[in-house]
Design a protein around this motif. Structure first.
Motif, mmCIF file in Angstrom:
data_model
loop_
_atom_site.group_PDB
_atom_site.id
_atom_site.type_symbol
_atom_site.label_atom_id
_atom_site.label_comp_id
_atom_site.label_asym_id
_atom_site.label_seq_id
_atom_site.Cartn_x
_atom_site.Cartn_y
_atom_site.Cartn_z
ATOM 1 N N ASP A 258 -2.603 -0.987 -9.204
ATOM 2 C CA ASP A 258 -1.439 -1.348 -8.067
ATOM 3 C C ASP A 258 -2.069 -1.980 -6.780
ATOM 4 O O ASP A 258 -1.832 -2.983 -6.241
ATOM 5 C CB ASP A 258 -0.684 -0.307 -8.050
ATOM 6 C CG ASP A 258 0.172 0.081 -9.049
ATOM 7 O OD1 ASP A 258 0.304 -0.817 -10.103
ATOM 8 O OD2 ASP A 258 0.690 1.152 -9.385
ATOM 9 N N LEU A 259 -3.287 -1.045 -6.310
ATOM 10 C CA LEU A 259 -3.753 -1.474 -5.043
ATOM 11 C C LEU A 259 -4.590 -2.669 -5.183
ATOM 12 O O LEU A 259 -4.491 -3.504 -4.153
ATOM 13 C CB LEU A 259 -4.720 -0.032 -4.616
ATOM 14 C CG LEU A 259 -5.374 -0.262 -3.379
ATOM 15 C CD1 LEU A 259 -4.374 -0.515 -2.277
ATOM 16 C CD2 LEU A 259 -6.314 0.894 -3.163
ATOM 17 N N GLN A 260 -5.228 -2.907 -6.347
ATOM 18 C CA GLN A 260 -5.919 -4.284 -6.506
ATOM 19 C C GLN A 260 -5.124 -5.321 -6.390
ATOM 20 O O GLN A 260 -5.229 -6.452 -5.662
ATOM 21 C CB GLN A 260 -6.602 -4.261 -7.735
ATOM 22 C CG GLN A 260 -7.839 -3.407 -8.155
ATOM 23 C CD GLN A 260 -8.536 -3.694 -9.262
ATOM 24 O OE1 GLN A 260 -8.792 -4.656 -9.884
ATOM 25 N NE2 GLN A 260 -8.975 -2.592 -10.016
ATOM 26 N N ARG A 261 -3.835 -5.187 -6.936
ATOM 27 C CA ARG A 261 -2.992 -6.532 -6.933
ATOM 28 C C ARG A 261 -2.478 -6.929 -5.631
ATOM 29 O O ARG A 261 -2.456 -7.995 -5.120
ATOM 30 C CB ARG A 261 -1.465 -5.828 -7.865
ATOM 31 C CG ARG A 261 -1.922 -6.214 -9.314
ATOM 32 C CD ARG A 261 -0.587 -6.287 -10.206
ATOM 33 N NE ARG A 261 0.023 -4.797 -10.008
ATOM 34 C CZ ARG A 261 -0.356 -4.012 -11.292
ATOM 35 N NH1 ARG A 261 -1.283 -4.511 -12.201
ATOM 36 N NH2 ARG A 261 0.212 -3.018 -11.122
ATOM 37 N N VAL A 262 -1.949 -5.621 -4.757
ATOM 38 C CA VAL A 262 -1.555 -5.572 -3.336
ATOM 39 C C VAL A 262 -2.551 -6.386 -2.638
ATOM 40 O O VAL A 262 -2.311 -7.177 -1.790
ATOM 41 C CB VAL A 262 -1.331 -4.330 -2.775
ATOM 42 C CG1 VAL A 262 -0.882 -4.540 -1.272
ATOM 43 C CG2 VAL A 262 -0.195 -3.778 -3.562
ATOM 44 N N ILE B 93 0.794 -1.190 0.040
ATOM 45 C CA ILE B 93 0.014 -0.068 0.015
ATOM 46 C C ILE B 93 0.909 1.224 -0.045
ATOM 47 O O ILE B 93 0.515 2.189 -0.622
ATOM 48 C CB ILE B 93 -1.113 0.181 1.173
ATOM 49 C CG1 ILE B 93 -1.969 -1.045 1.075
ATOM 50 C CG2 ILE B 93 -1.804 1.221 1.422
ATOM 51 C CD1 ILE B 93 -2.962 -1.245 2.264
ATOM 52 N N ARG B 94 1.893 1.269 0.880
ATOM 53 C CA ARG B 94 2.791 2.338 0.906
ATOM 54 C C ARG B 94 3.476 2.598 -0.537
ATOM 55 O O ARG B 94 3.493 3.887 -0.942
ATOM 56 C CB ARG B 94 3.854 2.264 1.965
ATOM 57 C CG ARG B 94 3.069 2.375 3.382
ATOM 58 C CD ARG B 94 4.156 2.350 4.661
ATOM 59 N NE ARG B 94 5.028 0.986 4.587
ATOM 60 C CZ ARG B 94 4.690 0.080 5.390
ATOM 61 N NH1 ARG B 94 3.594 0.051 5.980
ATOM 62 N NH2 ARG B 94 5.217 -0.846 5.468
ATOM 63 N N LYS B 95 3.763 1.622 -1.156
ATOM 64 C CA LYS B 95 4.610 1.635 -2.510
ATOM 65 C C LYS B 95 3.700 2.226 -3.493
ATOM 66 O O LYS B 95 3.958 3.211 -4.256
ATOM 67 C CB LYS B 95 4.843 0.190 -2.870
ATOM 68 C CG LYS B 95 5.926 0.520 -4.031
ATOM 69 C CD LYS B 95 6.586 -1.025 -4.408
ATOM 70 C CE LYS B 95 7.445 -1.118 -5.498
ATOM 71 N NZ LYS B 95 7.829 -2.412 -5.898
#
Length: 413
Positions: free
Chosen positions: A31-35, A7-9
């Motif tokens: 990106d958030l979905q993948r994380v 999430i921070r990345k």
């Protein structure tokens, strides 16, 4: 990559973008979905969450004075907090009877010790009743854990009727303790036999609170377990253990919140009895996003400031090896160095750097423990090479480590 790091990345990518436009927001959403999916958050929840985040960042007006980057961070923080359960759990500090439930491997016994420590810190006397009559060594394990936190304990090793044992325990402990926690048997999977036994115990206990203990590593399955136990006896809340050792913690938290079967009451993130806290979704998400947790830091600092040796060192206003040792021991009581750094917002320090710092502290402590009392009180004595050689040899440390510690202490005086 763990949930917080991911999430921070992702946040760093969008807040560092030259232009936060629709393309940047959709890329951030992917990106958030993948994380989230990688960390076992249910796909349907992830999809609806990211859709809301996209819409709010692009269409919602930012708070006056806030930049689009700050607005994006705020939206992510608020939506993730809602996903994880929203409002904070506020434990009732009063006389009560607590029933603890859970399957094999969830960490019920260890959680009893942590729960006892938690209520003891609120000024209540706590005891436990050993109601797990099936698992070998369950009674002995719970007894040892209760001793480790100075909690009362009751068990009956002769009988196998858990409800009867709980009744005896209440009669024995009830007049002397404020909080009574009852351990129960687990199974490898929920079944009718377990449900029958739990109902029988609850009928005798008439519990004020019933907590299901689950391990973070079961991820989305947490929702199913919460519903099964809630249907059987009615849950007050869920305690999620092993949050520090699983990448599925976010999945477990979000699944329970979405199930509506029960709310998250507490989370445990380590083996020590004090690695336990009432769950606050906003604080939890703030940590995931990399925000400093100054409240937790100040609370830890207040606890260690009450240490007798440290208080004496502060009052005397001098620094010798005795006070240096007291400071290091107090810092260790605050928790692992990585955890302390996270409290001030330094979340993604290289593991190698943190490891070296902790090893250095261990080295210094070993060297000080090898000094004479006079050397601890008079740091100038340790400037002598022969003394440094003796201390290094006695502590199993290198000469350069002893010299470095001497120089460090001198510079702080």
């Amino acid at each position: 990559m763990d949930l917080g790091q991911g999430i921070r990345k992702a946040l760093a990518k969008i807040t560092g973008a030259a232009l936060v436009d629709e393309k940047a927001v959709k890329e951030f959403s992917k990106d958030l979905q993948r994380v989230l999916i990688t960390n076992d958050v249910e796909v349907r929840l992830v999809s609806s969450l990211c859709k809301r985040i996209e819409e709010r960042i692009l269409k919602e007006k930012a708070t006056p004075g806030a930049t689009i980057r700050e607005h994006a961070t705020k939206v992510v923080y608020e939506e993730l907090s809602s996903l994880m359960g929203g409002e904070a759990y506020a434990p009732v500090v009063a006389k009560k009877k607590i029933l603890l439930l859970g399957l094999f491997g969830s960490g019920k016994s260890t959680t009893i010790a942590k729960l006892a420590k938690f209520y003891q810190s609120k000024g209540l006397k706590v005891a436990a009743i050993a109601g797990d009559v099936h698992r070998p060594a369950a009674i002995d394990q719970l007894e040892q854990l209760c001793k480790s936190v100075n909690a009362g304990f009751f068990a009956d090793r002769k009988h196998k009727d858990a409800a009867m044992i709980v009744k005896q325990g209440l009669e024995t402990l009830g007049p002397h303790y404020d909080v009574i926690i009852v351990d129960t048997a687990g199974r490898s999977a929920f079944d009718e036999e377990l449900a029958f036994e739990l109902k029988a115990i609850d009928k005798v206990l008439n519990a004020d609170e019933k907590f299901l203990v689950i391990s973070a590593d079961i991820g989305q399955v947490a929702a199913k377990q919460a519903k099964q136990f809630d249907d059987a006896v009615g849950l007050s809340g869920v305690i999620v253990t092993k949050m520090d050792g699983s990448g599925k913690g976010g999945g477990a938290l979000s699944a329970v919140a979405a199930s509506k079967a029960a709310r998250i009451a507490f989370i445990a993130s380590g083996e020590k009895p004090d690695a336990f806290e009432a769950f606050d979704a906003k604080k939890f998400v703030a940590r995931l996003c990399g925000f400093p947790d100054l409240e937790a830091l100040l609370s830890k600092a207040k606890e260690i400031s009450q240490e007798e040796n440290l208080q004496k060192a502060i009052e005397e206003g001098k620094l010798d090896f005795e006070t240096f040792l007291a400071q290091m021991k107090a810092m260790k009581k605050m928790g692992p160095l990585k955890q302390i750094m996270q409290m001030v917002g330094a979340y993604d320090l290289p593991e190698e750097m943190v490891g070296k710092s902790e090893e250095k502290m261990k080295s210094f402590e070993a060297a000080i423990n090898s000094m004479t009392r006079a050397e601890r009180k008079e740091p100038k004595l340790v400037k002598v090479r022969s003394r440094q050689e003796r201390i290094a040899k006695g502590s199993g440390q290198k000469m350069e480590d002893v010299r470095e510690m001497t120089t460090l202490t001198e510079s702080r005086r």
